[in-house]
Design a protein around this motif. Structure first.
Motif, short mmCIF file in Angstrom:
data_model
loop_
_atom_site.label_atom_id
_atom_site.label_comp_id
_atom_site.label_asym_id
_atom_site.label_seq_id
_atom_site.Cartn_x
_atom_site.Cartn_y
_atom_site.Cartn_z
N CYS A 157 0.82 -1.22 0.00
CA CYS A 157 0.00 0.00 0.00
C CYS A 157 0.85 1.27 0.00
O CYS A 157 0.34 2.37 0.26
N HIS A 158 2.12 1.15 -0.29
CA HIS A 158 3.04 2.29 -0.28
C HIS A 158 2.60 3.38 -1.28
O HIS A 158 2.57 4.57 -0.94
N THR A 159 2.26 2.97 -2.50
CA THR A 159 1.87 3.95 -3.52
C THR A 159 0.54 4.60 -3.15
O THR A 159 0.36 5.81 -3.35
N PHE A 160 -0.39 3.84 -2.60
CA PHE A 160 -1.66 4.42 -2.12
C PHE A 160 -1.36 5.52 -1.10
O PHE A 160 -1.99 6.57 -1.11
N ARG A 161 -0.40 5.27 -0.21
CA ARG A 161 -0.08 6.25 0.84
C ARG A 161 0.62 7.49 0.26
O ARG A 161 0.35 8.61 0.69
N ILE A 162 1.51 7.27 -0.69
CA ILE A 162 2.19 8.41 -1.33
C ILE A 162 1.16 9.33 -2.00
O ILE A 162 1.27 10.55 -1.95
N TYR A 163 0.17 8.72 -2.62
CA TYR A 163 -0.87 9.50 -3.31
C TYR A 163 -2.00 9.92 -2.37
O TYR A 163 -2.95 10.57 -2.79
N LYS A 164 -1.91 9.52 -1.11
CA LYS A 164 -2.85 9.93 -0.06
C LYS A 164 -4.30 9.65 -0.44
O LYS A 164 -5.18 10.50 -0.29
N THR A 165 -4.56 8.41 -0.89
CA THR A 165 -5.91 8.03 -1.30
C THR A 165 -6.83 7.77 -0.12
O THR A 165 -8.05 7.73 -0.29
N GLY A 166 -6.27 7.58 1.06
CA GLY A 166 -7.07 7.28 2.24
C GLY A 166 -7.27 5.78 2.39
O GLY A 166 -6.86 4.98 1.54
N GLN A 167 -7.91 5.39 3.49
CA GLN A 167 -8.15 3.97 3.76
C GLN A 167 -9.32 3.83 4.71
O GLN A 167 -9.67 4.76 5.42
N ALA A 168 -9.91 2.63 4.71
CA ALA A 168 -10.99 2.31 5.64
C ALA A 168 -11.35 0.84 5.54
O ALA A 168 -11.30 0.25 4.46
N LEU A 169 -11.68 0.25 6.67
CA LEU A 169 -12.21 -1.11 6.73
C LEU A 169 -11.39 -2.14 5.96
O LEU A 169 -11.92 -2.96 5.23
N GLY A 170 -10.08 -2.04 6.08
CA GLY A 170 -9.23 -3.11 5.58
C GLY A 170 -8.57 -2.90 4.24
O GLY A 170 -7.80 -3.76 3.80
N ALA A 171 -8.82 -1.80 3.56
CA ALA A 171 -8.19 -1.58 2.26
C ALA A 171 -8.10 -0.08 1.96
O ALA A 171 -8.90 0.71 2.46
N PRO A 172 -7.12 0.30 1.14
CA PRO A 172 -7.04 1.70 0.71
C PRO A 172 -8.28 2.07 -0.11
O PRO A 172 -8.94 1.21 -0.69
N LEU A 173 -8.56 3.35 -0.17
CA LEU A 173 -9.71 3.85 -0.92
C LEU A 173 -9.33 4.07 -2.39
O LEU A 173 -8.17 4.31 -2.71
N PRO A 174 -10.32 4.03 -3.28
CA PRO A 174 -10.05 4.26 -4.70
C PRO A 174 -9.82 5.74 -4.99
O PRO A 174 -10.27 6.62 -4.26
N ALA A 175 -9.14 5.98 -6.10
CA ALA A 175 -8.90 7.35 -6.58
C ALA A 175 -8.43 7.25 -8.03
O ALA A 175 -7.92 6.21 -8.44
N GLN A 176 -8.60 8.34 -8.77
CA GLN A 176 -8.10 8.39 -10.15
C GLN A 176 -7.32 9.68 -10.34
O GLN A 176 -7.74 10.74 -9.88
N PHE A 177 -6.18 9.54 -11.01
CA PHE A 177 -5.33 10.68 -11.34
C PHE A 177 -5.10 10.66 -12.85
O PHE A 177 -4.61 9.66 -13.38
N VAL A 178 -5.45 11.75 -13.52
CA VAL A 178 -5.31 11.86 -14.96
C VAL A 178 -4.08 12.72 -15.25
O VAL A 178 -4.01 13.88 -14.81
N LEU A 179 -3.11 12.14 -15.96
CA LEU A 179 -1.86 12.83 -16.26
C LEU A 179 -1.72 13.03 -17.76
O LEU A 179 -2.06 12.13 -18.55
N ASP A 180 -1.17 14.18 -18.16
CA ASP A 180 -0.89 14.39 -19.57
C ASP A 180 0.40 13.66 -19.95
O ASP A 180 1.03 13.03 -19.09
N LYS A 181 0.80 13.74 -21.20
CA LYS A 181 1.97 12.97 -21.62
C LYS A 181 3.27 13.45 -20.98
O LYS A 181 4.26 12.73 -21.00
#
Length: 178
Positions: free
Chosen positions: A127-151
Motif C-alpha cells: 500500500c506504499h503507492t496508495f499512501r504516497i498518493y494519499k488516497t485514504g483507507q478504511a475497513l481493511g483496504a485503501p480507498l479508490p482514486a483516479q489521477f489523470v496525467l498528460d503525456k
C-alpha cells in the motif's frame, strides 16, 4: 465474481494495517507532476515505472479497492469493468490506464484471469503507492482514486473517493483529454 461468502485471505496484515479510517487528502496541484512509483504489472510480469511514460504517453492512474481475489468493493467492481470494457478507446487516444490494487501477486493473478483484464494491473500489496498518493483507507483496504496525467506527467484531474461520488466516470476521464 463480485462478492463471495469465502473470506479466505481477507483478514491479513494489509487488512489490519488499513482498518482505521484515514480520509483521502487532496495534496496534488493541477499542472504539476505526481510522485513516481515502480510496481509489478501482473498482466505481463513486468515492472512498470510511472516516469517511463513521461514525455511519451498520457496516463490514468486508477487506484482500486479489491479486498481479495474473491471480495471486490461494490463501488469499484463496476468501475473496473467499465475501464476494462473501454480500454481500447483509451489506448486509441494514446492513453494508458494503470490499475493499481493492494492485493498480493497471487490474488492479483486470479483477478486478472477472472475479470479478463486487458489493462495493466499493478500490485501494491504494501500500500506504499496508495499512501504516497494519499488516497485514504478504511475497513481493511485503501480507498479508490483516479489521477489523470498528460503525456508530460502533469496532473490534469484527480478524483478522490467519497460516498457521494465513488469513482470518476469513463466520460469524465476521457473528457479531461479534450
Amino acid at each position: 465474481m463480485l462478492t463471495s461468502t469465502d473470506f479466505t485471505g481477507l483478514f491479513n496484515e494489509r487488512f489490519f494495517h488499513n482498518f482505521l479510517p484515514i480520509p483521502a487528502l487532496d495534496n496534488f496541484r493541477l499542472g504539476v507532476g505526481t510522485p513516481d512509483f515502480k510496481l509489478l504489472d501482473i498482466t505481463d510480469n513486468a515492472v512498470v515505472k510511472l516516469s517511463d511514460f513521461r514525455g511519451k504517453q498520457s496516463v490514468i492512474i486508477a487506484f482500486t479497492r479489491i479486498f481479495t481475489e474473491k471480495q471486490y468493493c461494490p463501488f469499484c467492481y463496476p468501475h473496473i469493468q467499465a475501464l476494462n470494457d473501454n480500454y481500447e478507446q483509451f489506448k486509441n487516444r494514446g492513453i494508458e490506464i494503470l490499475l493499481i490494487t493492494s492485493t498480493d501477486k497471487k490474488q492479483s493473478q486470479i483477478i486478472v484471469q477472472d475479470l479478463g483484464l486487458k489493462m495493466p494491473l499493478l500490485s501494491d500489496s504494501s500500500c506504499h503507492t496508495f499512501r504516497i498518493y494519499k488516497t485514504g483507507q478504511a475497513l481493511g483496504a485503501p480507498l479508490p482514486a483516479q489521477f489523470v496525467l498528460d503525456k508530460d506527467g502533469k496532473l490534469l484531474y484527480r478524483h478522490l473517493f467519497s460516498f457521494l461520488d465513488h469513482n470518476a466516470s469513463i466520460e469524465t476521464l476521457l473528457e479531461k483529454y479534450n
